[in-house]
Design a protein around this motif. Structure first.
Motif, PDB file in Angstrom:
ATOM      1  N   PRO A 438       0.844  -1.205   0.000  1.00  0.00           N
ATOM      2  CA  PRO A 438       0.000   0.000   0.000  1.00  0.00           C
ATOM      3  C   PRO A 438       0.876   1.252   0.000  1.00  0.00           C
ATOM      4  O   PRO A 438       1.917   1.301   0.662  1.00  0.00           O
ATOM      5  CB  PRO A 438      -0.790  -0.122   1.312  1.00  0.00           C
ATOM      6  CG  PRO A 438      -0.726  -1.573   1.672  1.00  0.00           C
ATOM      7  CD  PRO A 438       0.596  -2.069   1.169  1.00  0.00           C
ATOM      8  N   SER A 485      -5.738   4.353  -1.547  1.00  0.00           N
ATOM      9  CA  SER A 485      -6.753   3.311  -1.706  1.00  0.00           C
ATOM     10  C   SER A 485      -6.560   2.564  -3.016  1.00  0.00           C
ATOM     11  O   SER A 485      -6.333   3.169  -4.066  1.00  0.00           O
ATOM     12  CB  SER A 485      -8.160   3.916  -1.688  1.00  0.00           C
ATOM     13  OG  SER A 485      -9.131   2.941  -2.059  1.00  0.00           O
ATOM     14  N   TRP A 560      -9.241  -0.364   1.121  1.00  0.00           N
ATOM     15  CA  TRP A 560      -7.941   0.087   1.599  1.00  0.00           C
ATOM     16  C   TRP A 560      -7.234  -1.113   2.230  1.00  0.00           C
ATOM     17  O   TRP A 560      -7.739  -1.695   3.189  1.00  0.00           O
ATOM     18  CB  TRP A 560      -8.088   1.185   2.659  1.00  0.00           C
ATOM     19  CG  TRP A 560      -8.870   2.382   2.228  1.00  0.00           C
ATOM     20  CD1 TRP A 560     -10.218   2.463   2.010  1.00  0.00           C
ATOM     21  CD2 TRP A 560      -8.354   3.687   1.955  1.00  0.00           C
ATOM     22  NE1 TRP A 560     -10.582   3.723   1.618  1.00  0.00           N
ATOM     23  CE2 TRP A 560      -9.454   4.508   1.578  1.00  0.00           C
ATOM     24  CE3 TRP A 560      -7.070   4.263   2.000  1.00  0.00           C
ATOM     25  CZ2 TRP A 560      -9.304   5.852   1.254  1.00  0.00           C
ATOM     26  CZ3 TRP A 560      -6.927   5.603   1.682  1.00  0.00           C
ATOM     27  CH2 TRP A 560      -8.030   6.376   1.316  1.00  0.00           C
TER      28      TRP A 560
END
Length: 698
Positions: A438, A485, A560
């Motif tokens: 991420p 996201s 997410w």
């Protein structure tokens, strides 16, 4: 699951220019195609399959599967009765059917600026056919496994495509892994041949790859599995010993022939080259073998569910898992994700900065781009060598329009500010992408504002070795982006969030990320271990594929990724098993017990923080610490080198003997709010560990 309308606030949109020619120009179009992919997958994938060549065409159901271990064996079958060859589809189809023979397939950019090579689709096809014939001459046949341990050179692509052309299964091992890791992967997949190179440079550092390969092969022999053939590419060296196999004459020193300048266009390196060990009973020179090989080779036609490749990923038990992908589903999925996620257009120049030794390089340097007839940059070097502007220099040099890199690289370059980026125009850039972990919102904003100058959408892709391709991702012209996201599912992918009891959560929620049904490119099994496949991915929550990642869904339906929920760490985008690192540490004679946790790192995402308990009478010192780091490097590879090693006279354990890793993570971060520790057998050890902290300045 997909919101009726895209949110209007706190989001970023692709430019109007991008939407004009985009494959998916709007969120409404995305929703329409997504529903079709879920409700009518036969028609959705059938339309895509028409663009590819099939020796035997598919009939019947496109997708059959069982995800529920309580209902029998787990299986996934896609277009099972069709036959094709993926090498034919990514090369011959482009050269002969699409008339792209003279189009550049790869701009190879070496470690040193000015060391470069251009390869067209026609040239790549010829070189692949030559090496396919070489493999056949060495007895490699359909179904055999071939291990490839090479740097980022065009010959790596040639070797992998040559394998699939003859129906062999490639197992690529990242050239940053140790001899022990290579040996372990060769043994597990029972490879019949190794393809390697003499060495390569990463920045200023020389990696003597052949030395590591020989060490791995000796380890294989020691364990009763001798490999009879090793083909070495002369990437750096000038001489090697070579004696024809079967020759009765004594070994003679012979030159390992130089590649002709006409063939390569490469600039001669002036740096020191490695001393190349040479075993004439095993070693063969790539260039000698290729020189006499025909550049025509009929492809081996394979069933859709025949094995394509094995790629090892870290496992929570410490033993790497051989993820197995098969031919047709992987081909269609990587081709489709590449085309739509990067909105590939015929005049694009695309650059993925990953290494082919990882799944990103498999899917989005080799198979996905080539299936679309794309022109790609293949980069051997580092983003900071010889200076921190190297990436942007390359972008301008080749007019790169689609750029795909890791958040680690972005965070690294952020440290040097805007000036190194703004030295170069970058006006060719249209889409930026991230992969591997991420991306934090701060890095996303810098990437968007500074690198892309607010005109390039960022496709923040979530996927795994096991998924074969993107599963959660924005589409550049269609998806409103939220920094950090992964947004929404790709076509054919049905995500869900479960709580600890396995109940599906609706609306805004956080829990385990799972998938409810397969897509064509999902892995089929763990090589040689079906039980491990089912246990790892399907037993925790029957009826679902379990990713091992946590996930949050917000009020707008955006996903997410919150990080691993098992004993895995994501270090610079590379997934590492804590058990594997612990195993390497305790093999040192001084260590009786070890525990490894992740500690946040501003560049790498996570760093390795290790606690070691020493044998009685031994003292922890810098020499021992250096020895332990060396041990891990040699057992696993440089990427797994611990950042911090702390002496731990005792570890926090429950009364049943289980190490409380969440407490160790708090200690590593110097966080005193430990939560409930009433189950600890000896709570006094915690304060002692706080006092012994490494006090890392991060």
């Amino acid at each position: 699951m997909i919101p009726e309308k895209a949110p209007k606030e706190d989001v970023f949109y692709g430019s109007g220019d991008l939407k004009k020619d985009a494959h998916i120009p709007s969120f409404d179009k995305y929703k329409e195609l997504y529903l079709k992919s879920i409700e009518n997958p036969n028609e959705f994938w059938g339309d895509i399959a028409k663009d590819f060549f099939w020796k035997t065409k598919h009939t019947g159901q496109f997708l059959e599967y069982n995800f529920d271990v309580t209902k029998g064996e787990i299986f996934i079958k896609f277009m099972e009765d069709a036959s094709t060859n993926i090498c034919y589809n990514v090369l011959d189809r482009n050269v002969h059917d699409r008339e792209l023979g003279d189009k550049v397939a790869f701009y190879w950019e070496g470690n040193e600026p000015g060391d470069e090579l251009t390869v067209t689709y026609k040239e790549l096809l010829q070189r692949v056919c030559q090496f396919a014939n070489v493999l056949k001459s060495q007895g490699v046949k359909k179904g055999d496994r071939v291990s490839i341990y090479m740097p980022m050179v065009v010959e790596l692509v040639v070797a992998m495509l040559a394998c699939v052309r003859i129906g062999a299964v490639h197992s690529i091992v990242f050239a940053g892994f140790s001899a022990e890791s290579l040996c372990e992967r060769i043994l597990d997949s029972q490879c019949s041949l190794l393809v390697t190179a003499d060495g390569f440079y990463r920045g200023d550092k020389l990696i003597n790859l052949k030395l590591l390969a020989d060490e791995a092969l000796q380890k294989c022999r020691d364990k009763g599995f001798p490999i009879q053939r090793c083909i070495m590419l002369k990437h750096l060296s000038r001489e090697a010993e070579e004696t024809p196999l079967g020759s009765q004459s004594p070994p003679a020193k012979r030159s390992c022939p130089d590649l002709q300048e006409k063939q390569t266009g490469r600039v001669k390196k002036t740096r020191p080259v490695p001393q190349v060990p040479w075993n004439p009973k095993v070693d063969l020179c790539w260039h000698t073998l290729v020189r006499g090989a025909s550049d025509e080779c009929e492809p081996e036609w394979c069933n859709s569910e025949d094995p394509l490749f094995i790629l090892y990923t870290s496992g929570s038990t410490g033993k790497p898992k051989g993820v197995l992908h098969t031919v047709s589903g992987y081909m269609l999925y990587t081709a489709t994700t590449f085309k739509l996620v990067f909105d590939h257009q015929p005049d694009d120049v695309y650059w993925c900065t990953a290494d082919i030794g990882w799944i990103t390089g498999h899917s989005y340097i080799t198979y996905g781009p080539l299936a679309n007839g794309a022109t790609s940059v293949l980069f051997e070097g580092l983003p900071t060598y010889p200076d921190v502007s190297r990436m942007w220099e390359i972008v301008d040099k080749y007019n790169v329009s689609k750029f795909y890199t890791a958040p680690t690289a972005i965070r690294l370059l952020m440290k040097y500010g805007r000036e190194p980026v703004q030295k170069y125009k970058r006006d060719s850039l249209k889409v930026l992408g991230t992969v591997g972990e991420p991306i934090n919102p701060e890095a996303w904003q810098w990437y968007y504002n500074v690198v892309g100058e607010k005109r390039c959408p960022i496709v923040d892709t979530f996927w795994q070795t096991e998924t074969g391709g993107h599963v959660l991702t924005p589409l550049p012209a269609a998806t409103p982006m939220k920094p950090g996201s992964a947004t929404f599912p790709f076509f054919g992918v049905v995500p869900a969030i479960l709580n600890e009891s396995g109940e599906e959560l609706e609306g805004p929620s956080e829990g385990y990320l799972v998938f409810k049904q397969p897509w064509p490119g999902v892995m089929r099994t763990v090589y040689g271990n079906k039980q491990r496949f089912e246990t790892t991915y399907f037993k925790k929550f029957p009826g679902y594929y379990v990713t091992g990642d946590g996930c949050r869904r917000d009020k707008d339906g955006y996903y997410w990724i919150t990080g691993r929920i098992d004993d895995m760490l994501n270090v610079s985008g590379h997934l590492l098993s804590t058990a594997e690192v612990e195993s390497a540490l305790v093999e040192h004679e001084a260590v009786v017990e070890a525990a490894v946790v992740g500690r946040p790192h501003p560049v790498k995402g996570e760093s390795l923080y290790c606690f070691v308990t020493l044998a009685d009478g031994l003292t922890f010192n810098r020499t021992l610490e250096a020895g332990l780091k060396k041990q891990v490097r040699e057992k696993i590879g440089a990427i797994a080198t611990p950042d911090f090693i702390q002496n731990a006279p005792g570890l926090p354990k429950t009364r049943s003997g289980k190490i409380m890793r969440r407490v160790l993570r708090k200690i590593a971060c110097d966080e005193r709010d430990l939560g409930d520790i009433s189950t600890l057998a000896d709570s006094s050890v915690v304060e002692q560990l706080f006092q012994n902290r490494c006090c890392p300045d991060v």
